[in-house]
Design an enzyme around this catalytic site. Structure first.
Site, PDB file in Angstrom:
ATOM      1  CB  SER A   1       2.109 -10.562 -46.128  1.00  0.00           C
ATOM      2  OG  SER A   1       2.491  -9.338 -45.329  1.00  0.00           O
TER       3      SER A   1
ATOM      4  CD  GLU B   1       5.126 -14.973 -39.331  1.00  0.00           C
ATOM      5  OE1 GLU B   1       5.032 -13.345 -39.775  1.00  0.00           O
ATOM      6  OE2 GLU B   1       5.283 -15.933 -39.897  1.00  0.00           O
TER       7      GLU B   1
END
Length: 298
Positions: A143, A236
């Site tokens: 991330s 996502e």
């Protein structure tokens, strides 16, 4: 898709995503993750040692000498630590047979940009001071930590000291938020609420340029770049951060292995022990790490 992944996506959509929408502050977000982190499984024989400079050395089982993975944890630059992510980090160590060095870099609410990047550079220099040469180091991150690893990769390449390779799980690479997946996947992302992204970016940057390559490696240069593996989920909101990053690296002449999953949540390897898809991705990453180190150290 496994039944456990379907259940995880459902749980994240029902509980975690609404909770993130309601989170009042960075401090609350950090506390919430610290409460949840102990629920994540971890490998047997996990060992974590904190050493000077905020460096945490994590392993699970025997590890090869003179090789190291430098991993940066995720959490949107406002949450997380080597402790909250130690299960995934230790599993990567176990599967690769390589010890992981995980810096406890400063979070944005305590130290403004570019403090996290400066800490990443300091961790790199600390490994060199310990006797590792660049070809014995692989960068890794998930991330926001994946973006940080890629930003450090650019700096190393610009300095003529590229590592053996890099791995990024769902990397956040563009704080200018120009990726179309932010809107395209807003309904489909089971984890991250796009409605909070602008607030998060403003807190992280504090008025700095969102295209600064120290925080948005999508705009960085990568001369003589080593191989890179990037994981992302097609659903996502940061999917385009991964795919455009792969394109950028290709443009710079790098070999890029892009791995996508049709419906996993953001940074799904963090859920190792809960879903089999996490273990499979970590196994692929571990094999890639080993191949990078073997290739450069023959």
């Amino acid at each position: 898709m496994s039944l456990r992944l379907a259940a995880l996506n459902g749980g994240l959509r029902l509980f975690s995503k609404p909770a993130l929408r309601r989170t009042a502050s960075a401090e609350q977000a950090a506390r919430d993750l610290e409460r949840i982190a102990p629920l994540l499984p971890r490998p047997a024989f996990l060992r974590r040692i904190e050493r000077p400079g905020g460096l945490h050395w994590v392993s699970a089982g025997p590890c090869a000498m003179h090789r190291v993975i430098l991993h940066f944890h995720g959490g949107g630059f406002i949450t997380g630590s080597p402790a909250t992510h130690q299960g995934m980090i230790a599993r990567l160590s176990q599967l690769s047979g390589i010890e992981v060095c995980a810096p406890d870099y400063p979070l944005a609410q305590r130290a403004p940009f570019p403090a996290a990047f400066d800490a990443a550079c300091a961790a790199w220099q600390a490994l060199l001071a310990l006797g590792y040469h660049p070809g014995q180091i692989v960068l890794s991150g998930d991330s926001a930590g994946g973006g940080l690893a890629l930003a450090l990769l650019s700096r190393c390449c610009m300095d003529g000291q590229p590592p053996a390779g890099a791995v990024a799980f769902s990397p956040w690479t563009d704080l200018a938020m120009t990726g179309e997946s932010l809107s395209r996947n807003a309904r489909y992302d089971s984890f991250l609420p796009v409605s909070r992204m602008s607030d998060l970016v403003a807190l992280i940057l504090g008025g700095a340029d969102p295209r600064d390559p120290r925080i948005s490696p999508l705009y960085a240069r990568f001369p003589a770049c080593p191989p890179v593996m990037i994981f992302h989920s097609q659903t996502e909101i940061l999917a385009d951060d991964a795919t455009r990053m792969a394109d950028r690296l290709h443009e710079m002449g790098a070999r890029v292995a892009l791995r996508n999953h049709p419906c996993a949540p953001h940074a799904w390897p963090v859920f190792d022990g809960w879903i089999p898809e996490a273990r499979q991705s970590l196994r692929e990453a571990a094999q890639f790490v080993q191949a990078c180190l073997d290739e450069i150290n023959r």
